[in-house]
Enzyme design. Structure first.
Site, PDB file in Angstrom:
ATOM      1  N   ASP A   9      80.554  75.183  88.698  1.00 55.05           N
ATOM      2  CA  ASP A   9      79.411  75.726  88.736  1.00 55.05           C
ATOM      3  C   ASP A   9      79.429  76.978  87.678  1.00 55.05           C
ATOM      4  O   ASP A   9      80.492  77.210  87.412  1.00 55.05           O
ATOM      5  CB  ASP A   9      79.360  76.269  90.214  1.00 55.05           C
ATOM      6  CG  ASP A   9      78.305  77.301  90.384  1.00 55.05           C
ATOM      7  OD1 ASP A   9      77.199  76.969  90.200  1.00 55.05           O
ATOM      8  OD2 ASP A   9      78.521  78.391  90.900  1.00 55.05           O
ATOM      9  N   ASP A  11      76.944  80.256  87.991  1.00 56.04           N
ATOM     10  CA  ASP A  11      76.724  81.758  88.294  1.00 56.04           C
ATOM     11  C   ASP A  11      77.371  81.966  89.594  1.00 56.04           C
ATOM     12  O   ASP A  11      77.468  81.205  90.665  1.00 56.04           O
ATOM     13  CB  ASP A  11      75.058  81.701  88.512  1.00 56.04           C
ATOM     14  CG  ASP A  11      74.271  81.615  87.301  1.00 56.04           C
ATOM     15  OD1 ASP A  11      74.843  81.637  86.211  1.00 56.04           O
ATOM     16  OD2 ASP A  11      73.138  81.329  87.393  1.00 56.04           O
TER      17      ASP A  11
HETATM   18 MG   LIG Z   1      77.228  79.648  91.897  1.00 51.91          MG
END
Ligand SMILES: [Mg+2]
Ligand SMILES: [Zn+2]
Length: 193
Positions: A9, A11
């Site tokens: 992932d 952010d």
């Molecule tokens: Mg995230």
């Protein structure tokens, strides 16, 4: 035999969770992320980012900013001797904004459209792969494509684990304080250290 991958992932996992990275200056790498990704590179695991960027559909920033942010991400990592083997993003949202960004797409996590693309591009074996993220949907996503899921406690991770885990249908295979520790655990599972 195909490649092993560690899907990441973006952010809250690689860079500081800011709500939305709506300016280049809001992309700030978390500590030891370069080292973590360099370890994956050195051990022959593909490092592949999979990220939802619905800020595009919401009209918060143009799609061109996503490209500039990803260039900055690669540049910052390169300075630490690390690289990503692929970066895939979904700019859509099912019910906000205007078409074509407003659509019920197959690429918004936890849907697996971006994984299918990465698997084709990089010849990845999902059962031998991992997903690392800071939210419950990242773990749900891992389960959907048959990889192991690791929750990091950076970004939204700590709060999701403390307040939302009872609602999760899928439990993480491991919980790590940050990306570096998550990668250490994966390498241990793989007999790489
Ligand atoms: Mg995230
Ligand atoms: Zn999409």
């Amino acid at each position: 035999m195909g490649n092993r991958a560690v899907f990441l992932d973006r952010d809250g996992t690689i860079n500081e969770e800011m709500g939305y990275v709506n300016h280049l200056e809001r992309f700030i790498l978390l500590p030891q992320v370069g080292q973590a990704i360099r370890l994956l590179n050195q051990h022959g695991l593909k490092a592949v980012v999979i990220t939802n960027q619905s800020g595009v559909a919401r009209g918060y920033f143009p799609e061109s900013l996503v490209h500039r942010v990803h260039q900055k991400m690669q540049d910052l990592l390169r300075m630490e001797g690390a690289h990503l083997d692929g970066i895939y993003y979904c700019p859509h949202h099912p019910d906000v904004g205007d078409p074509p960004y407003r659509q019920k797409c197959q690429c918004r996590k936890p849907a697996t459209g971006l994984i299918e693309e990465a698997v084709r591009d990089l010849n990845i074996e999902c059962p031998r792969s991992y997903m690392i993220g800071d939210r419950g949907i990242d773990i749900e996503f891992a389960r959907r494509f048959g990889a192991k899921g690791v929750l990091v406690l950076t970004g939204y991770g700590k709060g999701e684990w403390e307040f939302l885990r009872d609602q999760w249908n899928v439990k993480p295979d491991h919980i790590a304080p940050d990306l570096y520790e998550a990668v250490q655990w994966i390498l241990l599972q793989e007999g790489e250290r």
